[in-house]
Design an enzyme around this catalytic site. Structure first.
Site, PDB file in Angstrom:
ATOM      1  N   SER B 259      14.672   9.160  -8.877  1.00  0.00           N
ATOM      2  CA  SER B 259      13.839   8.322  -9.717  1.00  0.00           C
ATOM      3  C   SER B 259      14.735   7.368 -10.473  1.00  0.00           C
ATOM      4  CB  SER B 259      13.057   9.200 -10.699  1.00  0.00           C
ATOM      5  OG  SER B 259      12.616   8.434 -11.802  1.00  0.00           O
ATOM      6  N   LYS B 265      14.285  14.185 -11.941  1.00  0.00           N
ATOM      7  CA  LYS B 265      13.174  14.388 -11.022  1.00  0.00           C
ATOM      8  C   LYS B 265      13.594  14.526  -9.564  1.00  0.00           C
ATOM      9  CE  LYS B 265       9.067  12.524 -10.998  1.00  0.00           C
ATOM     10  NZ  LYS B 265       8.133  11.416 -10.864  1.00  0.00           N
ATOM     11  N   ASN B 267      11.440  13.838  -6.316  1.00  0.00           N
ATOM     12  CA  ASN B 267      10.141  13.418  -5.809  1.00  0.00           C
ATOM     13  C   ASN B 267       9.929  13.866  -4.367  1.00  0.00           C
ATOM     14  OD1 ASN B 267       9.176  12.061  -8.102  1.00  0.00           O
ATOM     15  ND2 ASN B 267      10.515  10.314  -7.643  1.00  0.00           N
ATOM     16  N   ARG B 298     -12.076 -11.881  30.031  1.00  0.00           N
ATOM     17  CA  ARG B 298     -10.965 -11.699  29.083  1.00  0.00           C
ATOM     18  C   ARG B 298     -11.374 -12.380  27.795  1.00  0.00           C
ATOM     19  NH1 ARG B 298      -6.154 -13.876  30.037  1.00  0.00           N
ATOM     20  NH2 ARG B 298      -6.736 -15.375  31.665  1.00  0.00           N
TER      21      ARG B 298
END
Lengths: 369, 369, 369, 369
Positions: B259, B265, B267, B298
Site C-alpha cells: 500500500s 497492509k 492487500n 457477411r
C-alpha cells in the site's frame, strides 16, 4: 412458457421437492415412513393462492418460509407428529433451486419442440431452394450470387448449433439441489440426494451447488445465444422484405403485422419479436454471469437474482423460435425479385458450390439421426 | 496471453492462412504448384512492422487489404506470375477469422495450462483440509460448520466445470474460415477447406460461418463463466482474509499487495485481479452475443466487433487463473482463527457429510483420467 | 484518443498530481516549500519507460507503488530530506483516479471537437435537404414520405442530446481524488483538495469518492449512449446505401472500403466502424455500473476494473464520431434513387410538416448559442 | 411500482393519450369538436379486460391495434360519425411511447418519494454519528480510522447524485410522442403536439423521437446507476453485519430475514433485495443502449424491447430504495463492536477530518434547498 415460469408452476415444483424429500428421507431412515406418506399426500393435494404466497415470499425474502409453514399446518391437521418432518434437513435454497430446475427442465422441452419446428422448416427451405440463385450481400452491399437454399442452410446450422449447446448445458445444469443449511447434508446423507434426483427426473450433483452457479450461467448463455441465432434469421428476412428488395416476406397471419396508421402495410411482426428478443437476451445472461462470484456457502443477492433472468431468457428464446418457425414454414418468396435483383447487380450467375454446400450442411445436421 | 492476441501473432496467423491456402489450392489444382511454393515461402519469411500494418488495417477497415497487397509485392519480386495467386479465392474475412481462431487455439492452450495449475492446487487443498472444521456462512451470516476442504472442493467443481465448458466450446468453434466473397467457394472447392483446416490444425466447418457467429459467442460465454468461477474463489478468499475473520490470506509475493499509504497492509492483490476480471468479462461476452443477428452473408460491424472482445476475454480468464493459482497453492491458513470463529458462532461442531462430499467431489473431478 | 488513454499520458497525469499535491501541501503548511519545489521539479522532468512502469504496476496491483518509489529516488538524488514528502498524505487510488480524470478531461475535449464536426455536417445536411422528399420507412417497410433534411435533423437531435449528456456527466465526474488511505484526509486538510483541484483544472468533491463511483458510471453511460446515437446514423446510412435502395452512400476515401475479393465494391466502412462501436459500448458501461456496490472505503476489484472500460468507451465514442463526421460531410446523395423509390412505393408525395419540423429541430439545437 | 407498470396503467395511459389527442386535434380544427367530446368521454369510461387486451396486443405486435379497434366500437355505439376520428393522425408507436412516458413519470415520482426517505435517513445517520470512530477498510483489509457518520455521508452523496441524475434524465426524456406514421405530422400540425403534451403533463419534443431513443436510454442508465448507488450501501451494511464484524445490522422486521434451516439466524434481507437489484439493473440498461441504432423512421424490434426493460429498471430501483430506507432508518449499531474492531486493528484513533468532511457533505446535499 409463461405458464412454465409462472408462480403456480413454481409452487407445484416446490411441493414435488418436499414430497420427494420426504420419501427419500424415509427410505434412508431419517424420518418415519408414515410421516413421509402424510407429507407426500399433503403436497399432492395442497392448493395455495399463488398471489398471496408470492407476496409472502417477497416479504420473507424466500418462498420456502411461507410455503413450508403452510405445508406444516396442512400436515399437522392430518398428523401432528408428522409436521416436524416437513422440509427435514433442507434449506430454503434447496427448495428454490430444485423448483427452478424443474421449471427449466420443462422449459427445455418446450424449446426443443419449437426448435424442431423451426429446424424442420429450415431444412425444407434449404433443400427445396438449394439451386435457386439469388444475390449474396456482404457488408450491406451487393456482392456475388448464392442460392436461397444456401442462405437458409446457414440459418439452419446456426439454430441447430444453438439447440445443441442448450442440450449440453441442460445436461450439466438440470440437477437437484439438496444440501441443507451449508450444503454439508447435516441430518441427511448423500444417498438422499440421489433418491430425490431420481424421483424428480434430475441429475444428482457431487455436492450442493448453492454458491456454484456455473451451470445456471451456462444455461442462460446458451439461451441467449440460441435467441441470437434465431435473431440472425429475423435480421435477414426483414432485410429481404424491404420494399426495394422484395425477395421474401412473412406469411399473412390474421390480426398480425397491421399498422394503425397505414392500412396497406404488412409489417414483419415475427421478425420484430425475434429481433426484440435477441436484443434483450444477452444482457440478461450477462447479469447472471456477473453474479457468479457469490459469497461463501450461500450468497447474498446473487442467486436470488437468477430466477427472473432465467425465466425471461426461456421466454425470449421460446418466443423467438415460436415467432420464426411459422415465418420460415410459410415464407413467401418472390422468384421475380430474386432474379431482378441478381441481374441488376450485374455480378454474373456463378453460384459456385452453394448447392453442394447446402446439401453438405443438411447432411451435417442429420448426422446423428 | 497478451502476446497471443498481439498484432504480431495476428499477422503471423494471417501468413499461416495464406500459405495453407496456397498449398491447398495447388493440391486441388486451382493454382500452379510453383506459385504455391513461392507464396508459402514468402509467407514464412515475411516480416512486416505490426504497428504500420495495424494502422493501415484500421484505415482500410480490414487487415487483409494491406497485408495481401504487401504479400503480393513480395511474391512478385520473386516470381511475377505467382502474385495473382496470392489470397486466391479468399475474402478478407476468411483471413481475419482464421487468424483469430489460430489465436484462440493458442489461447485455449494457455488457459488449460493455468487451469491445470489452479485445479491441482485446489485438489490438494481439498484433500489435505477435508476434515478441518470451519464456520460455514450463508447470506453473509454465520451459519453452521463445514470443513475447509469442502469449501475448496466447491471451488474446484466450479473451475473444472468452467474448463470443461471452454473445451466443449473450443471443439465447436475452432474451425477454419474459408468461403470466398459470399461463402460459396467460387473458384475453389470444399476439399480446399478441408486441406486448409488440416494444415492449420483447425476443424473444417460444413459451410463458411462468416455471418454465423454462434461458435465465437459460445467461446466468449465460456470464458466469461470460467472467469466468474475463478472470481468466486477470489470473493471467498477476500472475505476470509478480512481483519476480523483472519482465517486465510494470500501468500506473500515480493512487490505485490503493498500500500502506498499504509506500510503495514497486505492487500489481496490476486483476488483483486480475479474479481476485477469477473466484473469485466460478462459484459464483453454479452456484446458478442448482441452481435449475433448479423446481416446477410457477411455483416457490417458485428463480426468486426468480436476480435477485441474475444482477445480481452482470453486475457481476463487467463489473468484470473494466473492470479489465483499461486494464491491457492500458497494459501496461508490460520487454524486458530478457524477454530476461534467457529467456536464464537456457537453452532456446534457437526460438519455432517462435509468430508465425504469433499472426497466425492475429488473423485468426480478425476472420473475421466 | 488512443494517445490520451495511453500509458504515457497516464504517467504524465500521475506526475501532475504529485506536483500539484506537493505545491498544495506546502501552501497549507504540511510540507516544506523547498521540498515541494524539488518534488514539482522532479515531476516536470521525470521520464520513465512507460512499458516497464506498466509491468511493475500490473505486478504491484497499482501504478502508485512503482511510480512513487522512482519519484522518491529522483527527489532524493536532489535533496535527500525532500523524498519523504513525495505523495504526502495520499493513497495509491488518489493518484490513479486523478490521473484517470485528467485523461477523461482531455478525452471529453476530443469528443467535443469531433462532435462539433459531426453536428455541423448534420446541420448543413438538414438545412440543405429540408425540402427534398424521400420515402420514409417504418418497421423495415416502405411507409410514407418524409424529407431528407427531416431524417438528418433526427440524427442531429440524437447526437446533440448525447453530447449534452456527456457534458453534464463530465461536469459531475471530472473532480480530483484526494483523501488519503481511507478518505479522511489524515495529515492534510480539505483546503489541500481545493488547491489540487484548482491546480489541475478539476472540480473539488465534498468528500473523496474512492468507493462512490457514481460519477464515473455516469460518464461511461453517457459515452455509450452517445456512441449509440452515432450508430443510429450509421444504421440508416448503411440501409440507404444498399444496392437496391441506392439513395446515399459514403464518400470515397482513398484506401478505405475496398474488398479483397470484389474489386468493384465500395463498402460503408465509416458505418462499419460506428456500428461496431455501438455494439461494444453498452456492455462496457454496464460492467462499470455492475461495479458500483464497492466495498467499504476503497473496494477490491471494482474500481480497478474501471480504467480500461472508460478508456475503451472514450475510444469507441471518438472513433464513431470520427468515422461518421466525414461520411455525413461528404455524403453522396442520389436524387434519382430518392425519387424512384418514393414513386415506386406509391404513397403520394405529402411530406406533411417534415420541412417545418426540420427547421424547428435546427432552431432547437441552436437555442443556446 | 408494479402497479405503475402494470397492464392496467398502460391501458389507462393509452386512453389518456387518445383523449388528449382528440381534444388537441379538435382545438386545432382537424376533427369536429363534437367527435372529440365523444371520444374523450369514451376514453374516460372505457374498461377493457387488461389480460385479453395484452394477449391481443402480443399477437398484433402492438397495443394500439386492438385498443383503437375497441375504442372505435365504443365511440361508434355513441356516434357513428365520430369513430373515424379516433387515433386521428397518430401511429401505434405514438400511443405506446406516450403511455410508457406517463408510466415513467409516475415511476419517477415514486422513486423520488422513496429516495427522500432514504436520503433523510442517511442524513440523520451521518449527522448523529459524525464523530463516532470506527475502523475504515480498504481492499477488504483493515486500514485506518474513520467515523460512522463519514461512512454514511459517502452513501448519502452517492444516492443523492443518483437521484439528481434521474431528475436530469427525466427532464430530457419525459416528453410526449406524436408524429404519425413517419413522424411528419401528416394531417396534424406541431401545435397539436404542444397541446397533447400540455394536457398530459409531458414536454413537447422538437420532433417525434420514434427512432431517437437517447432519452429512454438515458433514463434507463440513470435508474441502473441509482440502483448501484443503493447497492453500495447494501454491500457495506452486509459486510458490517457479518458475525465476526458485528458493527451494524438490519432492524428486525416481522416475517423477514428468517431461515428455514437455522432458526437463530437473522439474514440481511433488505441488503439482499438491493444487491440483487444492483446485479440485475446494469444489464437491462445496456440492452436498451444496444438498441439505439434503430432503423429509419421507426425501427423493428429495438423500441419494442424497451418497455419491459424500463419497467423492470423502475421496479429494481424502487425496490432497492424501499428495501434500504427502513434498513438505514432503523440500523442497529453496536458501539462495542465498533470500538473493539478499531482497537484490534491497532491503527490508532486519528479520524483526521472525517467529521468535518461529513458535515461538508451534508451541507453540499442541502445546498439547493
Amino acid at each position: 412458457m409463461i405458464a412454465v415460469f409462472g408462480d403456480e408452476t413454481l409452487i407445484a415444483g416446490a411441493f414435488r421437492f418436499e414430497a420427494a424429500l420426504a420419501r427419500a428421507s424415509a427410505a434412508e431412515g431419517f424420518i418415519p415412513a408414515a410421516a413421509a406418506m402424510v407429507i407426500a399426500q399433503a403436497c399432492a393435494e395442497a392448493t395455495f393462492d399463488p398471489v398471496i404466497l408470492s407476496e409472502e415470499a417477497a416479504h420473507a425474502g424466500t418462498l420456502a418460509i411461507p410455503l413450508v409453514r403452510r405445508l406444516r399446518e396442512l400436515v399437522a391437521a392430518e398428523d401432528e407428529s408428522a409436521a416436524q418432518f416437513v422440509h427435514f434437513g433442507a434449506t430454503s435454497q434447496d427448495l428454490a433451486d430444485t423448483a427452478l430446475m424443474l421449471q427449466a427442465k420443462a422449459g427445455v422441452e418446450l424449446i426443443r419442440r419449437e426448435g424442431a419446428a423451426l429446424t424442420t422448416a429450415l431444412e425444407r427451405l434449404s433443400e427445396s431452394q438449394a439451386e435457386i440463385p439469388m444475390l449474396g450481400r456482404t457488408l450491406m452491399q451487393s456482392a456475388l450470387p448464392i442460392t436461397l437454399g444456401f442462405k437458409a442452410a446457414n440459418w439452419l446450422l446456426g439454430v441447430e448449433a444453438g439447440l445443441r449447446r442448450l442440450s449440453r448445458e441442460a445436461d450439466e445444469a438440470l440437477s437437484c439441489q439438496l444440501g441443507g443449511a451449508v450444503g454439508a447434508l447435516v441430518g441427511l446423507n448423500p444417498e438422499v440426494v440421489g433418491r430425490v434426483a431420481l424421483d424428480l427426473g434430475l441429475s444428482a450433483p457431487p455436492m450442493a451447488w448453492h454458491a456454484r452457479r456455473d451451470g445456471v450461467a451456462g444455461m442462460c448463455a446458451a439461451l441467449a445465444i440460441l435467441t441470437g441465432d434465431v435473431g440472425k434469421i429475423a435480421r435477414d428476412v426483414s432485410l429481404l422484405a424491404q420494399g426495394e428488395v422484395g425477395e421474401a416476406r412473412e406469411p399473412v397471419t390474421a390480426g398480425r403485422g397491421g399498422s394503425s396508421a397505414m392500412a396497406h402495410k404488412r409489417n414483419p411482426t415475427g421478425c420484430q419479436v425475434a429481433l426484440s428478443a435477441a436484443l434483450r437476451a444477452p444482457a440478461l445472461a450477462s447479469a447472471v454471469m456477473s453474479g457468479l462470484p457469490q459469497e461463501h456457502e450461500r450468497g447474498l443477492g446473487g442467486w436470488q437474482a437468477e430466477g427472473p433472468q432465467l425465466a425471461t431468457l426461456f421466454e425470449l428464446a421460446h418466443g423467438a423460435l415460436s415467432a420464426m418457425a411459422p415465418v420460415i414454414a410459410g415464407l413467401e418468396i418472390d422468384p421475380q425479385s430474386l432474379r431482378r435483383n441478381l441481374a441488376a447487380a450485374a455480378v454474373g450467375d456463378d453460384t459456385g458450390h452453394a448447392a453442394a454446400l447446402t446439401r453438405a450442411a443438411i447432411a451435417f445436421i442429420r448426422r446423428d439421426t
